[in-house]
Enzyme design. Structure first.
Site, PDB file in Angstrom:
ATOM      1  N   GLY A  82     -12.053  -2.640  10.618  1.00  0.00           N
ATOM      2  CA  GLY A  82     -11.479  -1.354  11.029  1.00  0.00           C
ATOM      3  C   GLY A  82     -12.545  -0.283  11.182  1.00  0.00           C
ATOM      4  NE  ARG A 146      -8.739  -5.503  11.254  1.00  0.00           N
ATOM      5  CZ  ARG A 146      -9.202  -4.821  10.203  1.00  0.00           C
ATOM      6  NH1 ARG A 146      -9.985  -5.415   9.325  1.00  0.00           N
ATOM      7  NH2 ARG A 146      -8.880  -3.563  10.043  1.00  0.00           N
ATOM      8  CG  ASP A 177     -11.227  -9.573   4.448  1.00  0.00           C
ATOM      9  OD1 ASP A 177     -11.298 -10.277   3.418  1.00  0.00           O
ATOM     10  OD2 ASP A 177     -10.180  -9.025   4.822  1.00  0.00           O
ATOM     11  CE  LYS A 203     -15.453  -1.372   7.883  1.00  0.00           C
ATOM     12  NZ  LYS A 203     -14.598  -2.209   8.715  1.00  0.00           N
ATOM     13  CB  THR A 204     -13.534  -0.164   4.197  1.00  0.00           C
ATOM     14  OG1 THR A 204     -12.127  -0.015   4.324  1.00  0.00           O
ATOM     15  CG2 THR A 204     -13.881  -0.252   2.728  1.00  0.00           C
ATOM     16  CB  ILE A 205     -11.125   4.685   5.912  1.00  0.00           C
ATOM     17  CG1 ILE A 205      -9.974   3.721   6.210  1.00  0.00           C
ATOM     18  CG2 ILE A 205     -11.861   5.068   7.182  1.00  0.00           C
ATOM     19  CD1 ILE A 205      -8.744   4.410   6.766  1.00  0.00           C
ATOM     20  CG  ASP A 206      -8.786   0.449   3.339  1.00  0.00           C
ATOM     21  OD1 ASP A 206      -8.522   1.339   4.154  1.00  0.00           O
ATOM     22  OD2 ASP A 206      -8.358  -0.712   3.432  1.00  0.00           O
ATOM     23  CE  LYS A 243      14.167  22.729  10.417  1.00  0.00           C
ATOM     24  NZ  LYS A 243      14.815  23.123  11.641  1.00  0.00           N
ATOM     25  CE1 TYR A 244      14.213  18.299   9.625  1.00  0.00           C
ATOM     26  CE2 TYR A 244      12.351  19.706  10.232  1.00  0.00           C
ATOM     27  CZ  TYR A 244      13.573  19.117  10.549  1.00  0.00           C
ATOM     28  OH  TYR A 244      14.126  19.331  11.773  1.00  0.00           O
ATOM     29  NE  ARG A 253      -5.236  -5.900   3.566  1.00  0.00           N
ATOM     30  CZ  ARG A 253      -4.061  -6.477   3.353  1.00  0.00           C
ATOM     31  NH1 ARG A 253      -3.130  -6.441   4.278  1.00  0.00           N
ATOM     32  NH2 ARG A 253      -3.800  -7.107   2.219  1.00  0.00           N
TER      33      ARG A 253
HETATM   34  P1  FBP Z   1     -11.375  -2.421   7.003  1.00  0.00           P
HETATM   35  O1  FBP Z   1     -11.088  -2.927   5.628  1.00  0.00           O
HETATM   36  O2  FBP Z   1     -11.782  -3.457   7.965  1.00  0.00           O
HETATM   37  O3  FBP Z   1     -12.337  -1.269   6.966  1.00  0.00           O
HETATM   38  O4  FBP Z   1     -10.030  -1.810   7.618  1.00  0.00           O
HETATM   39  C1  FBP Z   1      -9.265  -0.947   6.885  1.00  0.00           C
HETATM   40  C2  FBP Z   1      -8.042  -0.463   7.611  1.00  0.00           C
HETATM   41  O5  FBP Z   1      -8.264   0.791   8.199  1.00  0.00           O
HETATM   42  C3  FBP Z   1      -6.853  -0.431   6.660  1.00  0.00           C
HETATM   43  O6  FBP Z   1      -6.758   0.803   6.025  1.00  0.00           O
HETATM   44  C4  FBP Z   1      -5.694  -0.772   7.560  1.00  0.00           C
HETATM   45  O7  FBP Z   1      -4.664  -1.415   6.858  1.00  0.00           O
HETATM   46  C5  FBP Z   1      -6.305  -1.701   8.545  1.00  0.00           C
HETATM   47  O8  FBP Z   1      -7.655  -1.354   8.658  1.00  0.00           O
HETATM   48  C6  FBP Z   1      -5.638  -1.646   9.892  1.00  0.00           C
HETATM   49  O9  FBP Z   1      -6.374  -2.416  10.767  1.00  0.00           O
HETATM   50  P2  FBP Z   1      -5.931  -2.741  12.245  1.00  0.00           P
HETATM   51  O10 FBP Z   1      -5.957  -1.465  12.997  1.00  0.00           O
HETATM   52  O11 FBP Z   1      -6.936  -3.729  12.705  1.00  0.00           O
HETATM   53  O12 FBP Z   1      -4.550  -3.295  12.166  1.00  0.00           O
END
Ligand code: FBP
Length: 559
Positions: A82, A146, A177, A203-206, A243-244, A253
């Site tokens: 991602g 991926r 991964d 790397k990963t925003i997660d 109201k929401y 992920r």
């Molecule tokens: P990576 O672990 O590869 O960095 O991806 C993270 C992520 O952004 C998760 O937060 C999300 O669940 C997933 O990718 C979504 O990936 P895709 O857009 O390939 O479905």
């Protein structure tokens, strides 16, 4: 050249900061070896699978007064998985480092993720090419993918492509991964005397690829700030219209680091944390009870509005759901290849799946709305994971809470109004312009990756730490990838993978939420972080995340 926005023009001029040790280039470095390492779990199995790359020491760099010359090297780089803000700066840092070491060095970018190295699809970078992408978001410089690198055939093809380009090192920029791929490829290259090194970049925003040496993966800083800006804006809207109820699912992920950080930056009324749900064995029904209780109490106080933050990975952490999904993943490994299943109608698919699941899991699956049942059957990713970003948990919660509130109304226990909006923030943050922190961190990770290559290392992850201090004081080095590995079930089989770092329920970050969440539930303490700032006071532009600060023992003034 294409027209650029004013911010693009200004960001292209930004000069990312480097740790002091890297500022004179990689030819004036000394390698300092730490102690030997072992994998986080399953040591015997990981050691057997990675006989050539297991157990190596951690390393750091020190500057020397002398400068050595560096042999000519061709390096290949892959963006994998991602998108995460700052990927372009990793490549820019790697390019600058390698050209600074020896202008004859070449950097090739493999196109479209790991498939690029297998299929021999690449570009060669030059100054003009790189300069257009400095400090920009996205992975569009070479694209990402991926594809899982794991078969003998893929390794053979990668070797042939590298040999044809004279490549002696490959840098894989990826999450857990993708860095598992990096470890497998590094081991295979050594075992087969290929003479090709492999270095990973975290790397990963997660934010779940971390340990003592990898304080955070890149992209987490920018992505969480982007989501926090959006949540803050929605809070202002909710507080204005009154109201929401807004149910906001936040990407990540598996681990809930992103949702937790965004919640600490904004202080919403409800924040679910998947790891807590799992630890407390909260069923879906008890989560609905918890949320409904807050909604009813706020309504009694005249507040028929609020904000609930839900982590993307929640569904897999609800014990009965996790068990069902794991059973489903095993079943889907063969059903995905079965054309009679693939071509069946939705209802037929539900029946086939229910007949194959264990009776307990079949009951759980059958109890879900058709929308969620369908989403759970969507293709697994190449690593065998269910794609949680495609499961609309936020809508499931809204539907179940609405039903619960109707029951309460019928029993005369609730007289409020419940009108809900759902949101999913994920893609909004993955390609944002990197914050100053991510711009600096990524550039340093890339620069440092070439230092690891220059010392002949392989199977290492680029590590830059001490990140809550000014960049000058950051510490550059590397850790063996095998150190982060354990055995886990994928596609129904046990495989070596990098272990994800989940939210620690006894850690200071979760504690900050725990200490405040009751107050935030009833009394609106909303914070409005606003957009990421690139120019202005350092107290606004250069601060790192609350997560990183708390994990590194800093005290916070703002929360
Ligand atoms: P990576 O672990 O590869 O960095 O991806 C993270 C992520 O952004 C998760 O937060 C999300 O669940 C997933 O990718 C979504 O990936 P895709 O857009 O390939 O479905």
């Amino acid at each position: 050249m294409t027209k650029l926005s004013p911010l693009q023009i200004e960001r292209l001029k930004y000069q990312p900061k480097l740790p002091k040790s890297l500022q004179n280039g990689v030819n004036s470095l000394e390698l300092v070896e730490g102690s030997a390492t072992q994998s986080v779990r399953d040591q015997e199995q990981i050691k057997a699978l990675f006989a050539n790359t297991y157990g190596k020491p951690t390393v750091t760099f020190k500057t020397t007064s002398s400068s050595s010359s560096s042999e000519v090297r061709n390096v290949g780089v892959i963006l994998s998985g991602g998108q995460a803000p700052g990927g372009h700066n990793v490549i820019a840092g790697l390019y600058d480092s390698l050209k600074n070491a020896n202008p004859a060095n070449k950097l090739y970018g493999f196109l479209g993720g790991p498939s690029g190295i297998i299929e021999g699809k690449y570009v060669e970078f030059d100054d003009e090419f790189i300069n257009d992408y400095r400090n920009t978001g996205g992975f569009d410089i070479i694209g990402s993918g991926r594809t899982k690198l794991e078969t003998e055939e893929q390794f053979q093809k990668s070797l042939a492509v590298c040999k044809s380009l004279g490549i002696s090192a490959v840098v894989i920029i990826g999450g857990d991964d993708s860095n598992t791929n990096a470890a497998l490829l590094a081991e295979w290259f050594v075992k087969n005397n290929a003479g090709i090194q492999v270095i990973g970049c975290p790397k990963t925003i997660d934010g779940d690829l971390k340990n003592e040496q990898i304080e955070i993966s890149f992209g987490f800083d920018t992505a969480t700030k982007t989501y926090a800006e959006l949540i803050g804006n929605i809070q202002r809207d909710a507080n204005s219209a009154k109201k929401y109820w807004h149910f906001i699912k936040i990407m990540g992920r598996s681990a809930s680091h992103v949702a937790l950080e965004a919640a600490l930056q904004t202080q919403p009324n409800i924040t679910l944390i998947s790891e807590e749900v799992e630890a407390k064995k909260m069923s879906l029904s008890s989560i609905i009870d918890y949320m409904t209780d807050i909604i009813v109490k706020r309504s009694e106080n005249g507040k028929n509005f609020g904000i609930a933050v839900v982590p993307e990975g929640l569904i897999e952490f609800i014990p009965e759901m996790g068990s069902m999904i794991s059973n489903l993943n095993d079943i889907m490994a063969s059903l995905e290849k079965d054309s009679s299943f693939v071509n069946a109608s939705a209802n037929e698919k539900f029946s086939i799946v229910e007949s194959k699941l264990s009776s307990e899991n079949a009951k759980v699956y059958a109890s879900l709305p058709a929308l969620i049942k369908t989403q759970l059957l969507a293709d697994r990713d190449p690593h065998g994971n269910v794609q949680v970003s495609k499961i609309e948990t936020e809508k499931l919660l809204i539907e179940m809470i609405s039903e619960r509130l109707s029951q309460l109304k019928a029993e005369g226990k609730y007289s409020g109004k419940f009108s809900a909006q759902s949101h999913f923030f994920g893609y909004e943050g993955r390609c944002a312009f990197p914050s100053n922190f991510d711009a600096d961190y990524c550039y340093s990770l890339g620069y440092n990756a070439f230092a690891l290559i220059n010392f002949g290392l392989t199977g290492y992850l680029s590590s830059v730490r001490n990140l809550t201090q000014p960049a000058d004081e950051w510490l550059a080095g590397g850790i063996p990838l095998t150190m982060m590995m354990n055995m886990e079930k994928r596609h129904g089989e046990m495989k070596p993978v990098i272990q994800k770092a989940l939210v620690k329920l006894d850690g200071p970050v979760f504690k900050k939420l725990q200490d405040n969440r009751q107050d935030w539930a009833m009394n609106d303490r909303y914070l409005f972080p606003g957009a990421i700032q690139y120019f202005g006071p350092s107290s606004v532009c250069d601060i790192t995340t609350i997560t990183l600060q708390l994990e590194r023992g800093k005290t916070l003034a703002s929360v």
